[in-house]
Scaffold this motif. Sequence first.
Motif, PDB file in Angstrom:
ATOM      1  N   GLN A   1       0.841  -1.187   0.000  1.00 21.00           N
ATOM      2  CA  GLN A   1       0.000   0.000   0.000  1.00 21.00           C
ATOM      3  C   GLN A   1       0.879   1.242   0.000  1.00 21.00           C
ATOM      4  O   GLN A   1       1.754   1.405   0.856  1.00 21.00           O
ATOM      5  CB  GLN A   1      -0.940  -0.008   1.210  1.00 21.00           C
TER       6      GLN A   1
ATOM      7  N   TYR B   1       3.509   0.501   3.146  1.00 19.49           N
ATOM      8  CA  TYR B   1       3.036  -0.455   4.156  1.00 19.49           C
ATOM      9  C   TYR B   1       2.724  -1.780   3.470  1.00 19.49           C
ATOM     10  O   TYR B   1       1.999  -1.818   2.473  1.00 19.49           O
ATOM     11  CB  TYR B   1       1.787   0.073   4.863  1.00 19.49           C
TER      12      TYR B   1
ATOM     13  N   ASN C   1       0.828  -5.084   3.648  1.00 16.64           N
ATOM     14  CA  ASN C   1      -0.336  -5.683   4.302  1.00 16.64           C
ATOM     15  C   ASN C   1      -0.515  -7.098   3.785  1.00 16.64           C
ATOM     16  O   ASN C   1      -0.715  -7.311   2.583  1.00 16.64           O
ATOM     17  CB  ASN C   1      -1.577  -4.833   4.024  1.00 16.64           C
TER      18      ASN C   1
END
Length: 409
Positions: free
Chosen positions: A76, A139, A141
């Motif tokens: 992300q 990020y 995830n």
Amino acid sequence: MANGMNLRKVMCVILTLLVFQAVTISQSNSHNIPYKVWYLYPGLRLQIEDNPQLNIYCYSGQPKHIINIWQTALLQLAVKNDKYELYDGANQNEVLAEYEEHRSSWAINPFSWKQKDIKLNPFNQSCVGIHSLEKYGIYLNIIRIDYWRVLLLGAGVLLFISAPKLSNNPLFYYISGISVGICASFLILVYMMSKLFPKRPVMYGIVIGGWTVGIYLLQLVWENLRLIIIQYQTHVLSYVVFTGLVSFVVCYRLGPVTDRRSKNLIKWALQGASLTMVFVSSQFQEASVAIIVILLAAYNFPAVWTSKLLAYWKRQFPPKMKLLNEDEYYEQGVRETTKALEELRGYCSSPDCNAWKTVLKLKEPIRFASFMNGTSHLNDEELLAYESEARRTLTEYYTDDDSESGSEY
């Protein structure tokens, strides 16, 4: 003729200059590419400040296991604007090669859809290169169970099982025909609009720029189409309703498919689409292929063998019989008696029953006629006799139980 020769000479000169410029830029840029490699792990958060160099993010993946069949890895990206470029590859060398190729020419990067959620392969190594002049956040995830993948798998299996029924369903025929008609009308509209553009300049642009120009034009069309749908919702809805009605009229005029071979083609097309859905529902390709093999084996398994296996299973493991208690026995008797009486009324009222012949065999035709009109099949005397007999039987049952218990003492 002279104009055509001059145009060809101009095009040759332009192509020569473009090739020379591309080679010059590639030689000047291929000497040194500043970059930095980051190795990702689940839950990692990074904040990248203003940096003109290329950052490569690599994820090594996890071992393949059946419990991770619906796992999804998302990288992300948190960035305020769209002034960045993305480059993907299996390793950092492929990312660098793609980045160098993009810098060494004026071609358009087909991966530059400015997406913020980048899907990575959760089982194999995959890398993504990001080149941005603005600061951004990263990020990783890891979604253990991606419910969209589960839903896609379930929809694929359900479509595969329902394909034989859908191919014979008139409602599915009309829905599919209307959908295809609406989509085809958009293609006809695009074809009619393409007639308004001059052919030669567009052709020259595609020849010079290659297939990347086509991708860029498709991206522009999609952006404008989305803008038109948002701003002119009423007109778009009216267009869809009109084309849907026209498609329905055409489907109604032609009628549902009746030819057996055509139905088989529809069934096979649906099953092919369902197997494709099952295959793309997971990046664990071995598990997806195994599910497809199981579906095909179960679908083509002979029905005779299935019945034999079920019979053998019932012989080896017979179902346990559940005994009824007194209340359940009474309720079942009332329910089955009512059902049988209703079936008798229905049969006597149907054309299959010879009413006069049936009446001649009866001792009390008037009572039978009352029964057909909804009256009880028992009169008051029979109800009284039944209750007296039931009460006497119950009294004898409890009397015998008391005598047996007294003899024991």
